[in-house]
Design a protein around this motif. Structure first.
Motif, PDB file in Angstrom:
ATOM      1  N   HIS A 300       0.868  -1.172   0.000  1.00 13.03           N
ATOM      2  CA  HIS A 300       0.000   0.000   0.000  1.00 13.03           C
ATOM      3  C   HIS A 300       0.904   1.221   0.000  1.00 13.03           C
ATOM      4  O   HIS A 300       1.557   1.518   1.007  1.00 13.03           O
ATOM      5  N   VAL A 331       0.234  -3.498 -10.400  1.00 12.89           N
ATOM      6  CA  VAL A 331      -0.723  -2.582  -9.782  1.00 12.89           C
ATOM      7  C   VAL A 331      -2.110  -3.222  -9.800  1.00 12.89           C
ATOM      8  O   VAL A 331      -2.630  -3.595 -10.848  1.00 12.89           O
ATOM      9  N   ARG A 333      -4.857  -1.669  -7.971  1.00 13.49           N
ATOM     10  CA  ARG A 333      -5.801  -0.559  -8.073  1.00 13.49           C
ATOM     11  C   ARG A 333      -5.120   0.736  -7.641  1.00 13.49           C
ATOM     12  O   ARG A 333      -4.092   0.714  -6.962  1.00 13.49           O
ATOM     13  N   VAL A 334      -5.740   1.839  -8.044  1.00 11.21           N
ATOM     14  CA  VAL A 334      -5.271   3.171  -7.675  1.00 11.21           C
ATOM     15  C   VAL A 334      -6.465   3.956  -7.169  1.00 11.21           C
ATOM     16  O   VAL A 334      -7.525   3.954  -7.800  1.00 11.21           O
ATOM     17  N   VAL A 343      -1.654   3.651  -4.157  1.00 11.95           N
ATOM     18  CA  VAL A 343      -1.379   2.603  -5.138  1.00 11.95           C
ATOM     19  C   VAL A 343      -1.284   1.277  -4.387  1.00 11.95           C
ATOM     20  O   VAL A 343      -0.458   1.122  -3.483  1.00 11.95           O
ATOM     21  N   ALA A 345      -0.442  -2.602  -4.844  1.00  7.70           N
ATOM     22  CA  ALA A 345       0.273  -3.436  -5.808  1.00  7.70           C
ATOM     23  C   ALA A 345       0.749  -4.721  -5.143  1.00  7.70           C
ATOM     24  O   ALA A 345       0.893  -4.791  -3.919  1.00  7.70           O
TER      25      ALA A 345
END
Length: 368
Positions: A300, A331, A333-334, A343, A345
């Motif tokens: 995170h 990745v 999600r953003v 971000v 990942a």
């Protein structure tokens, strides 16, 4: 009884719909804790719902027992019923009795399961049910079940806690200015989000360097600033002593000091305490150590639109000297959090297959 699996039919439309409901029920359970989130729906032979239940946390009735209790309290006959369960019913006695026995005693003759239980202690429910003459169908809505239980399943399959590494940095990767000041790099929305994540994990870990320099409380707080209902274990890794007046001694979760530099030992000790999910919040030395050891399951990264140009970086030396040896992340999600960006990942498995974990010392850290 025969030890050969009995042939079963595919799940019916009513059973698939009941599994969707069971997944909704399972999501009501606590994210933290040693036990998985499980939901159960009991169906009559004609497909109508007889009772529902979900697991409310360690020590409370399992989802199957909760559903059966609800049905029996209303005087509902469960002979010939179908149990639709998100996780394979357990076959062992722990804090509660085996769910297989609960279902068999109730007269359930068919069980539909989303995900098979990988826990070597609790597994075997399917075999017990089959041997007792019960029809068992597995793999119904398995993708959704795996997603719901992804942290718990990964922890059980790996035999160690799921590790989330949290980073909070400027755009140029700094966690503090050259004078040591760091409050606050990220915005209030980002900090609120980070506290919400803390309230979902079993343990929160920092190194002694961070504990001594930043003097954190290591608590999970609500949007109003009060202590959240669930407080994770506060884990400080390293051999240096903490001052008696350190804020980490204040109200919050239990403080656990692990006087070791071995990441594997840290995770083993936490696993022995039934920790399924640990959030590593730094500092740079501990972040580098868990990355070197190849135990990070998710990152995170909270990134603030600031530039410092100097100051400590988020991650210490990984022993990487060439771009081809860089640790690659995928990745997931953003998210926009006020002026900041989160971000999320995960380390790329294809890269792990072709490269050794970075650095010469895969599982140790040095004091910073």
């Amino acid at each position: 009884m025969s030890t050969e699996p009995r042939p079963t039919t595919a799940a019916t439309a009513a059973e698939v719909a009941a599994m969707d409901r069971a997944l909704e029920l399972a999501a009501r359970g606590p994210v933290h804790g040693p036990n998985p989130r499980v939901g159960c729906v009991l169906l009559a032979p004609d497909g109508t719902t007889l009772a529902e239940g979900w697991h409310r946390g360690a020590g409370s009735p399992h989802a199957e027992a909760a559903a059966v209790s609800e049905a029996l309290a209303r005087g509902t006959d469960l002979n010939g019923a179908t149990a639709v369960v998100t996780l394979e019913p357990c076959a062992h006695t722990g804090r509660t009795g085996p769910c297989t026995r609960v279902l068999l005693d109730a007269g359930v003759t068919r069980v539909v399961v989303a995900v098979k239980d990988p826990d070597p202690v609790a597994a075997g429910g399917e075999r017990v049910l089959l041997d007792a003459g019960v029809d068992v169908v597995t793999g119904v809505r398995s993708d959704q079940g795996e997603q719901l239980l992804r942290v718990w399943l990964r922890a059980v399959r790996q035999g160690r806690p799921f590790v989330t590494l949290k980073l909070a940095t400027t755009l140029d990767g700094r966690v503090a200015a050259s004078d040591g000041s760091s409050r606050w790099i990220t915005s209030e929305p980002a900090r609120r989000h980070a506290h919400a994540v803390r309230a979902t994990v079993d343990a929160l870990a920092v190194g002694t360097g961070t504990a001594l320099i930043d003097d954190p409380e290591l608590t999970a707080r609500t949007t109003s600033g009060d202590l959240a209902a669930h407080q994770p274990l506060r884990v400080v890794v390293g051999r240096r002593e903490l001052p008696v007046g350190a804020r980490v001694h204040g109200a919050g979760g239990e403080l656990v000091q692990l006087a070791t530099h071995d990441v594997g030992e840290v995770l083993a000790l936490l696993a022995a305490r039934e920790v399924r999910h640990v959030l590593v919040e730094g500092g740079p030395t501990l972040a580098a150590a868990v990355l070197r050891a190849g135990v990070v399951d998710e990152v995170h990264a909270y990134v603030a639109p600031l530039l410092l140009g100097a100051g400590p970086s988020a991650v210490g030396d990984l022993g990487i000297t060439s771009i081809v040896a860089a640790l690659h992340l995928e990745v997931a999600r953003v998210e926009r959090l006020g002026p900041d960006v989160l971000v999320v990942a995960t380390p790329r498995t294809d890269h792990r297959e072709t490269h050794e974990p970075p650095g010469p010392g895969p599982s140790t850290l040095e004091e910073s």
